[in-house]
Motif scaffolding. Structure first.
Motif, PDB file in Angstrom:
ATOM      1  N   VAL A  11       0.828  -1.202   0.000  1.00 59.84           N
ATOM      2  CA  VAL A  11       0.000   0.000   0.000  1.00 59.84           C
ATOM      3  C   VAL A  11       0.858   1.246   0.000  1.00 59.84           C
ATOM      4  N   VAL A  12       1.943   1.228   0.755  1.00 58.98           N
ATOM      5  CA  VAL A  12       2.854   2.371   0.740  1.00 58.98           C
ATOM      6  C   VAL A  12       3.389   2.583  -0.676  1.00 58.98           C
ATOM      7  N   LEU A  13       3.756   1.494  -1.335  1.00 57.69           N
ATOM      8  CA  LEU A  13       4.197   1.607  -2.730  1.00 57.69           C
ATOM      9  C   LEU A  13       3.073   2.138  -3.608  1.00 57.69           C
ATOM     10  N   PHE A  14       1.880   1.681  -3.348  1.00 59.21           N
ATOM     11  CA  PHE A  14       0.699   2.101  -4.095  1.00 59.21           C
ATOM     12  C   PHE A  14       0.495   3.607  -3.967  1.00 59.21           C
ATOM     13  N   LEU A  15       0.782   4.139  -2.794  1.00 53.51           N
ATOM     14  CA  LEU A  15       0.523   5.551  -2.540  1.00 53.51           C
ATOM     15  C   LEU A  15       1.693   6.472  -2.866  1.00 53.51           C
ATOM     16  N   THR A  16       2.844   5.925  -3.106  1.00 59.47           N
ATOM     17  CA  THR A  16       4.033   6.742  -3.288  1.00 59.47           C
ATOM     18  C   THR A  16       4.341   6.945  -4.768  1.00 59.47           C
ATOM     19  N   CYS A  17       4.157   8.151  -5.243  1.00 56.11           N
ATOM     20  CA  CYS A  17       4.379   8.442  -6.667  1.00 56.11           C
ATOM     21  C   CYS A  17       5.809   8.139  -7.097  1.00 56.11           C
ATOM     22  N   GLY A  18       6.769   8.447  -6.265  1.00 53.65           N
ATOM     23  CA  GLY A  18       8.158   8.269  -6.657  1.00 53.65           C
ATOM     24  C   GLY A  18       8.568   6.815  -6.810  1.00 53.65           C
ATOM     25  N   VAL A  19       7.902   5.916  -6.142  1.00 54.76           N
ATOM     26  CA  VAL A  19       8.267   4.505  -6.203  1.00 54.76           C
ATOM     27  C   VAL A  19       7.519   3.804  -7.318  1.00 54.76           C
ATOM     28  N   VAL A  20       6.300   4.178  -7.535  1.00 51.26           N
ATOM     29  CA  VAL A  20       5.466   3.518  -8.528  1.00 51.26           C
ATOM     30  C   VAL A  20       5.729   4.136  -9.893  1.00 51.26           C
ATOM     31  N   LYS A  21       6.010   3.280 -10.872  1.00 51.29           N
ATOM     32  CA  LYS A  21       6.197   3.758 -12.228  1.00 51.29           C
ATOM     33  C   LYS A  21       4.820   3.989 -12.837  1.00 51.29           C
ATOM     34  N   ALA A  22       4.444   5.223 -12.950  1.00 45.99           N
ATOM     35  CA  ALA A  22       3.132   5.543 -13.494  1.00 45.99           C
ATOM     36  C   ALA A  22       3.290   6.404 -14.729  1.00 45.99           C
ATOM     37  N   THR A  23       2.321   6.305 -15.593  1.00 44.57           N
ATOM     38  CA  THR A  23       2.355   7.168 -16.759  1.00 44.57           C
ATOM     39  C   THR A  23       2.102   8.593 -16.307  1.00 44.57           C
ATOM     40  N   LYS A  78      -5.118   1.383 -12.002  1.00 39.57           N
ATOM     41  CA  LYS A  78      -4.290   1.333 -13.218  1.00 39.57           C
ATOM     42  C   LYS A  78      -2.830   1.594 -12.892  1.00 39.57           C
ATOM     43  N   ARG A  79      -2.583   2.594 -12.072  1.00 43.09           N
ATOM     44  CA  ARG A  79      -1.205   2.932 -11.719  1.00 43.09           C
ATOM     45  C   ARG A  79      -0.544   1.786 -10.960  1.00 43.09           C
ATOM     46  N   THR A  80      -1.283   1.153 -10.073  1.00 44.86           N
ATOM     47  CA  THR A  80      -0.737   0.014  -9.340  1.00 44.86           C
ATOM     48  C   THR A  80      -0.369  -1.108 -10.290  1.00 44.86           C
ATOM     49  N   LEU A  81      -1.211  -1.366 -11.268  1.00 46.52           N
ATOM     50  CA  LEU A  81      -0.946  -2.430 -12.236  1.00 46.52           C
ATOM     51  C   LEU A  81       0.276  -2.144 -13.107  1.00 46.52           C
ATOM     52  N   GLU A  82       0.672  -0.890 -13.216  1.00 49.26           N
ATOM     53  CA  GLU A  82       1.868  -0.532 -13.982  1.00 49.26           C
ATOM     54  C   GLU A  82       3.151  -0.868 -13.223  1.00 49.26           C
ATOM     55  N   ASN A  83       3.026  -1.088 -11.926  1.00 45.86           N
ATOM     56  CA  ASN A  83       4.190  -1.405 -11.107  1.00 45.86           C
ATOM     57  C   ASN A  83       4.665  -2.820 -11.425  1.00 45.86           C
ATOM     58  N   SER A  84       5.953  -2.982 -11.576  1.00 50.45           N
ATOM     59  CA  SER A  84       6.523  -4.286 -11.924  1.00 50.45           C
ATOM     60  C   SER A  84       6.236  -5.360 -10.869  1.00 50.45           C
ATOM     61  N   LEU A  85       5.949  -4.968  -9.632  1.00 51.91           N
ATOM     62  CA  LEU A  85       5.596  -5.942  -8.591  1.00 51.91           C
ATOM     63  C   LEU A  85       4.320  -6.700  -8.934  1.00 51.91           C
ATOM     64  N   PHE A  86       3.491  -6.110  -9.777  1.00 58.84           N
ATOM     65  CA  PHE A  86       2.200  -6.699 -10.091  1.00 58.84           C
ATOM     66  C   PHE A  86       2.125  -7.237 -11.513  1.00 58.84           C
ATOM     67  N   LYS A  87       3.262  -7.389 -12.169  1.00 55.00           N
ATOM     68  CA  LYS A  87       3.292  -7.799 -13.575  1.00 55.00           C
ATOM     69  C   LYS A  87       2.725  -9.201 -13.813  1.00 55.00           C
ATOM     70  N   ASP A  88       2.759 -10.059 -12.806  1.00 57.00           N
ATOM     71  CA  ASP A  88       2.285 -11.430 -12.972  1.00 57.00           C
ATOM     72  C   ASP A  88       0.800 -11.607 -12.658  1.00 57.00           C
ATOM     73  N   LEU A  89       0.142 -10.531 -12.250  1.00 57.53           N
ATOM     74  CA  LEU A  89      -1.277 -10.636 -11.941  1.00 57.53           C
ATOM     75  C   LEU A  89      -2.093 -10.709 -13.227  1.00 57.53           C
ATOM     76  N   ASN A  90      -3.220 -11.365 -13.143  1.00 59.82           N
ATOM     77  CA  ASN A  90      -4.128 -11.457 -14.268  1.00 59.82           C
ATOM     78  C   ASN A  90      -4.899 -10.136 -14.371  1.00 59.82           C
ATOM     79  N   LEU A  91      -4.602  -9.376 -15.395  1.00 59.17           N
ATOM     80  CA  LEU A  91      -5.186  -8.052 -15.585  1.00 59.17           C
ATOM     81  C   LEU A  91      -6.710  -8.108 -15.623  1.00 59.17           C
ATOM     82  N   THR A  92      -7.250  -9.074 -16.322  1.00 61.89           N
ATOM     83  CA  THR A  92      -8.699  -9.208 -16.445  1.00 61.89           C
ATOM     84  C   THR A  92      -9.340  -9.438 -15.081  1.00 61.89           C
ATOM     85  N   THR A  93      -8.733 -10.280 -14.275  1.00 62.19           N
ATOM     86  CA  THR A  93      -9.262 -10.576 -12.935  1.00 62.19           C
ATOM     87  C   THR A  93      -9.224  -9.338 -12.052  1.00 62.19           C
ATOM     88  N   ILE A  94      -8.119  -8.613 -12.083  1.00 64.88           N
ATOM     89  CA  ILE A  94      -7.980  -7.420 -11.241  1.00 64.88           C
ATOM     90  C   ILE A  94      -8.986  -6.352 -11.645  1.00 64.88           C
TER      91      ILE A  94
END
Length: 110
Positions: A11-23, A78-94
């Motif tokens: 969640v901290v990663l989710f909330l931190t702009c500098g850590v999360v690679k977002a468009t 969407k921004r969370t899904l752009e994070n490489s930590l979540f690359k293996d998640l099923n996009l459709t399911t999320i």
């Protein structure tokens, strides 16, 4: 207990702009709508768990999610899904879980 710590870190990663690679587009939407300051950490954890894992969200946190707004909700997911930590998640399911969480919260507070 360890899973709570993992979710807290996520969640901290989710909330931190500098850590999360977002468009830039998502970052701009989040900034313009002040998305990251509208919910407290406990409710962010509940929403995050209901979307990215298995869990439920309370009526109290549903109310805060609806106040957050659909634009913020969708953009933060969407921004969370752009994070490489979540690359293996099923996009459709999320996305389906995100829509379900939003819809359930709307129904719960109406």
């Amino acid at each position: 207990m360890a899973s709570l710590n993992v979710y807290s870190v996520l969640v901290v990663l989710f909330l931190t702009c500098g850590v999360v690679k977002a468009t830039k587009e998502n970052d701009q939407i989040i900034k313009e709508n002040n998305c990251e300051t509208k919910m407290g950490l406990p409710c962010v954890l509940e929403a995050f768990t209901s979307i990215f894992n298995t869990g439920s969200i309370s009526k109290k946190c549903c109310s805060k999610l609806v106040v957050l707004g659909k634009v913020c909700h969708s953009t933060l997911v969407k921004r969370t899904l752009e994070n490489s930590l979540f690359k293996d998640l099923n996009l459709t399911t999320i996305i389906a879980k995100s829509i379900l969480t939003w819809s359930n919260c709307l129904a719960l507070i109406d």
